[in-house]
Design a protein around this motif. Sequence first.
Motif: not given
Length: 202
Positions: A86-100, A111-113, A135-139
């Motif tokens: 749904e975007s025009a380019a590749t997106q950097d989704v960041g660092t994987r972390v364990n979060a609440t 979970g890990t997001v 559940k985590q989803v794209q913006s």
Amino acid sequence: MRTIVGLWRWRRNPLRRGTDLIEAWIALAAVLLLALATPVAGWFCGRAVDSSLRDTVRLQHEQRHRTTAVVVGRSTEPRFTTYDTESAATQDVGTRVNATWRATDGSAHSGTVSAPLYKPRRGDTFRLWTDDRGKQVQSPMNATGARTHAVLAGFGATVLAAGLVECGRRLIVWRLVQRRYRRLDQAWAAAGPDWGRTGAGS
């Protein structure tokens, strides 16, 4: 303009063949289609895509929600990138972390997001998009992105329509040329046996 001038010259020319006039009219029709029909096709296509994407934007904003997540610890999974269709380019989704975090219904999740943090530490917070189940989803797609996609779709439809018109014109002209060659072969076959004979009119 050259096509119109050429058509005018073929109107009263003793050397004009029937296929010449047809070819001139075909060229004029192609010019009119390229100038008028193809932009209209692109406009209708772009408008249809824009309307569809606006509905998608509205639906995504209704189904996706922002919440605040708290970093519990850094995940051992490496940093990675994904491609959002749904975007025009590749997106950097960041660092994987364990979060609440909490979903819109108030339920707790963990979970890990992917977190938009360069060096996440325990207790850091970040904004997270989730669906109705938490559940985590794209913006969600924004209006600017939807408009860009619609413009590109309209432009592509215009180019495609222009290509079809030009291919059709070339195909018709090719058939006319083949017809001329057949007629020339027939005329040559009829005149060939008597070519150069005395009293044969040559």
